[in-house]
Design a protein around this motif. Structure first.
Motif, PDB file in Angstrom:
ATOM      1  N   GLY A 353      10.465  72.568  26.375  1.00 34.35           N
ATOM      2  CA  GLY A 353      11.064  71.324  25.919  1.00 34.35           C
ATOM      3  C   GLY A 353      12.428  71.028  26.481  1.00 34.35           C
ATOM      4  O   GLY A 353      13.150  70.216  25.906  1.00 34.35           O
ATOM      5  N   TYR A 354      12.812  71.651  27.613  1.00 36.62           N
ATOM      6  CA  TYR A 354      14.138  71.381  28.146  1.00 36.62           C
ATOM      7  C   TYR A 354      14.275  69.925  28.594  1.00 36.62           C
ATOM      8  O   TYR A 354      15.248  69.253  28.249  1.00 36.62           O
ATOM      9  CB  TYR A 354      14.459  72.313  29.321  1.00 36.62           C
ATOM     10  CG  TYR A 354      15.710  71.885  30.045  1.00 36.62           C
ATOM     11  CD1 TYR A 354      16.958  72.123  29.492  1.00 36.62           C
ATOM     12  CD2 TYR A 354      15.643  71.199  31.261  1.00 36.62           C
ATOM     13  CE1 TYR A 354      18.125  71.690  30.124  1.00 36.62           C
ATOM     14  CE2 TYR A 354      16.798  70.769  31.898  1.00 36.62           C
ATOM     15  CZ  TYR A 354      18.030  71.022  31.334  1.00 36.62           C
ATOM     16  OH  TYR A 354      19.163  70.580  31.965  1.00 36.62           O
ATOM     17  N   GLY A 357      14.408  67.806  25.717  1.00 36.75           N
ATOM     18  CA  GLY A 357      15.695  67.986  25.056  1.00 36.75           C
ATOM     19  C   GLY A 357      16.821  67.296  25.802  1.00 36.75           C
ATOM     20  O   GLY A 357      17.726  66.722  25.186  1.00 36.75           O
ATOM     21  N   SER A 517      13.500  68.680  20.173  1.00 35.99           N
ATOM     22  CA  SER A 517      14.223  69.454  21.178  1.00 35.99           C
ATOM     23  C   SER A 517      15.530  68.769  21.560  1.00 35.99           C
ATOM     24  O   SER A 517      15.590  67.558  21.745  1.00 35.99           O
ATOM     25  CB  SER A 517      13.342  69.626  22.430  1.00 35.99           C
ATOM     26  OG  SER A 517      14.021  70.371  23.409  1.00 35.99           O
ATOM     27  N   VAL A 522      18.292  74.280  23.446  1.00 39.90           N
ATOM     28  CA  VAL A 522      17.423  74.969  24.399  1.00 39.90           C
ATOM     29  C   VAL A 522      18.219  76.017  25.160  1.00 39.90           C
ATOM     30  O   VAL A 522      17.781  77.159  25.338  1.00 39.90           O
ATOM     31  CB  VAL A 522      16.767  73.966  25.370  1.00 39.90           C
ATOM     32  CG1 VAL A 522      15.994  74.703  26.463  1.00 39.90           C
ATOM     33  CG2 VAL A 522      15.838  73.029  24.619  1.00 39.90           C
TER      34      VAL A 522
END
Length: 570
Positions: A353-354, A357, A517, A522
């Motif tokens: 989920g970077y 995010g 996110s 993260v």
């Protein structure tokens, strides 16, 4: 003040009260009546306030925070004072580099700087693996070492405060004292030091407040070194099972109390300061080229390599290594961490989920920056061009969030916006991204107001009075007269607010919606799970993206302003 101005003033005052002061008030009320905000009204628990001296974790958290803040404020002010004095008096090549580094450290999120130091100085860090300097580990991971690390990242607050005062030439007072027989030390003790003391006190106080409310350093240290602080213990109290609102409330109370004492010290110091030497004869100190300029250039460069180069360089290096302890060889270099980052495959489902995010964090920061700029514009207008009775409150509310740490505001937001009775009204905001936007606005307001006050101060009120006589409303005066003249400051206010909002780890940790996110989380989670390559790659990409966005927006803003000017001149 007319009715229209009163409405604008009342509106922004109410917003600042709800966004900033009400959460702080809720934290203090919870100390007296724990459970009040969750339907479990208990009798007054003021006795809990004294428990901090008997409960080991509470006491240690208070002791660690005060020790760290006092040490950092003192050492950081010494560093900032020396550098400011050198910068104000001498002209050398590395001076501009010093200014740029100070601003980078001022804006950079503390948790990223701290992570760089952890990767550099830990037992399996770069300094141990590459250079074999084992003593660095034992030095950094102890209270004195933490003061050293934090001082290197917080000194810009003192540097900028002292620099502003050091640029004025006050040597005529020293010459007068020398003519009356005073020796050099007596001149320094009785003339130069008293005039410079307020700036040192202001710098010390700013570093102290920023250090004691810092959440990034203890969050980064939690993976390798146990050093509980007030901010991290407050966060842990909220996210442990069962939730300890009593503990969080008491620790937040002491944190706010310490910050209030620090702000009082700052106000008293400024009130007793002498500014009469800044008269019509006051001139800026003329910088001269030192005789041995290379010594200044070398010393400043080495200092900047240590303060900024080590944490940033370490993160960049680790992001390109398969194993941090694998050494500098061709087989250990890789771009896999960056590939995993953009592919969304980190080998661990907890780190996915970077990109999502990043999008969420940028969108929230952009919304917070836009709204904080608009609110700051109205606040600056009210403070500069009106005689509103609400001016003291506007001034207070616009400063408070600068001193109150994110974890304290976060707890207050939980207390206020996690009420069941708000659900039918559609105002149950806890667990929703909109609360993160409000939190971002609260954190960005001081920067937005201060940036715009500087521009507003250069405007004459004559045009506004003339427009009012001709029947122009307050909105029309803002839109047609003030806005075109301060548009550059509005752009700077947006960019400053955006940069301060996007990396806020404390508020992101406390107010994150479920399964939502956010980029700082993260990075912090990857670091916590010892995925250092992934974490540092995310840090490099995130910082690069934010800097690129700011540079592009500045360029676009200049082009738009130039086009508007050309259109008017036709």
């Amino acid at each position: 003040m007319n009715t229209s101005e009163a409405r604008y003033g009342g509106g922004v005052t109410l917003l600042l009260f709800v966004f900033i002061f009400l959460p702080l008030l809720a934290v203090l009320i919870n100390v007296i009546f724990p459970g009040l905000f969750f339907g479990q009204i208990q009798s007054s628990s003021l006795g809990l306030i004294g428990e901090i001296f008997h409960r080991p974790l509470w006491k240690q958290s208070l002791l660690n925070s005060v020790t760290l803040a006092l040490g950092t404020a003192t050492f950081g002010t010494i560093i900032g004072g020396v550098l400011a004095t050198i910068r104000a008096r001498w002209n050398f090549a590395a001076a501009r580099l010093l200014d740029m580094t100070a601003w980078v450290l001022l804006i950079a999120p503390s948790f990223m700087i701290a992570q760089g130091w952890v990767l550099f100085a830990s037992a399996d860090g770069l300094v141990h693996q590459w250079l074999g300097l084992t003593w660095v580990t034992s030095f950094i991971f102890q209270p004195a070492g933490l003061v050293f690390v934090m001082s290197l990242s917080k000194f810009p607050l003192a540097y900028l405060a002292i620099m502003a005062a050091s640029e004025w030439n006050i040597r005529q007072f020293g010459y007068a004292a020398r003519l009356n027989g005073a020796k050099p030390f007596t001149v320094w003790r009785t003339v130069e030091l008293p005039l410079a003391l307020p700036s040192y006190a202001a710098g010390w106080t700013l570093v102290f407040m920023d250090s004691i409310g810092d959440f990034g350093l203890p969050a980064a240290l939690a993976t390798v070194y146990k050093f509980p602080t007030l901010t991290y213990s407050i966060y842990s109290a909220i996210y442990q099972s069962p939730v300890r609102f009593d503990m969080a409330g008491v620790l937040a109370f002491y944190l706010v109390l310490i910050l209030a004492l620090a702000m009082t010290l700052l106000m008293v110091t400024l009130r007793k300061s002498r500014f009469d030497f800044l008269n019509a004869r006051a001139v800026k100190l003329e910088k001269v080229k030192p005789r041995f300029a290379w010594i200044y250039n070398l010393s400043i460069t080495v200092f900047l390599v240590v303060s900024l180069g080590i944490p940033i360089g370490t993160s960049a290096a680790v992001s390109l290594l398969k194993q941090a302890g694998g050494g500098l060889n061709a087989g250990n270099f890789t771009l896999d961490h960056y590939r995993e980052l953009f592919a969304g495959q980190a080998g661990d489902h907890r780190l996915l989920g970077y990109l999502e995010g990043m999008y969420h964090s940028l969108a929230i920061a952009a919304a917070a920056a836009l709204f904080s700029m608009l609110i700051g514009f109205v606040v600056a207008y009210m403070l500069t061009f009106t005689e509103s009775r609400l001016k003291p409150l506007l001034q207070l509310f616009s400063i408070v969030s600068l001193a109150v740490p994110g974890v304290v505001l976060g707890i207050g937001y939980i207390f206020i916006w996690n009420q069941k009775w708000l659900e039918p009204l559609g105002l149950h905001l806890y667990g929703k991204p909109s609360l993160l936007v409000i939190a971002g606005i609260a954190g960005a307001i001081p920067y937005a107001v201060r940036v715009q006050l500087g521009a507003f101060g250069n405007l004459s009120s004559t045009m506004l009075k003339a427009a009012a006589i001709q029947g122009a409303s307050v909105f029309e005066r803002m839109r047609d007269i003030v806005l075109p003249m301060v548009r550059q400051s509005l752009l700077i206010a947006i960019l400053a607010s955006f940069g301060t909002s996007v990396f806020d780890l404390a508020l992101a940790s406390m107010l994150k919606p479920a399964n939502y996110s956010l980029m700082p989380l993260v990075i912090d989670r990857a670091f916590e799970f010892s995925r250092y390559g992934y974490a540092t790659a995310a840090t490099v990409v995130s910082c690069g993206t934010v800097v690129l966005i700011i540079v592009l927006l500045q360029a676009v803003g200049r082009l738009v302003f130039r086009w508007l000017d050309g259109k008017k001149s036709r």
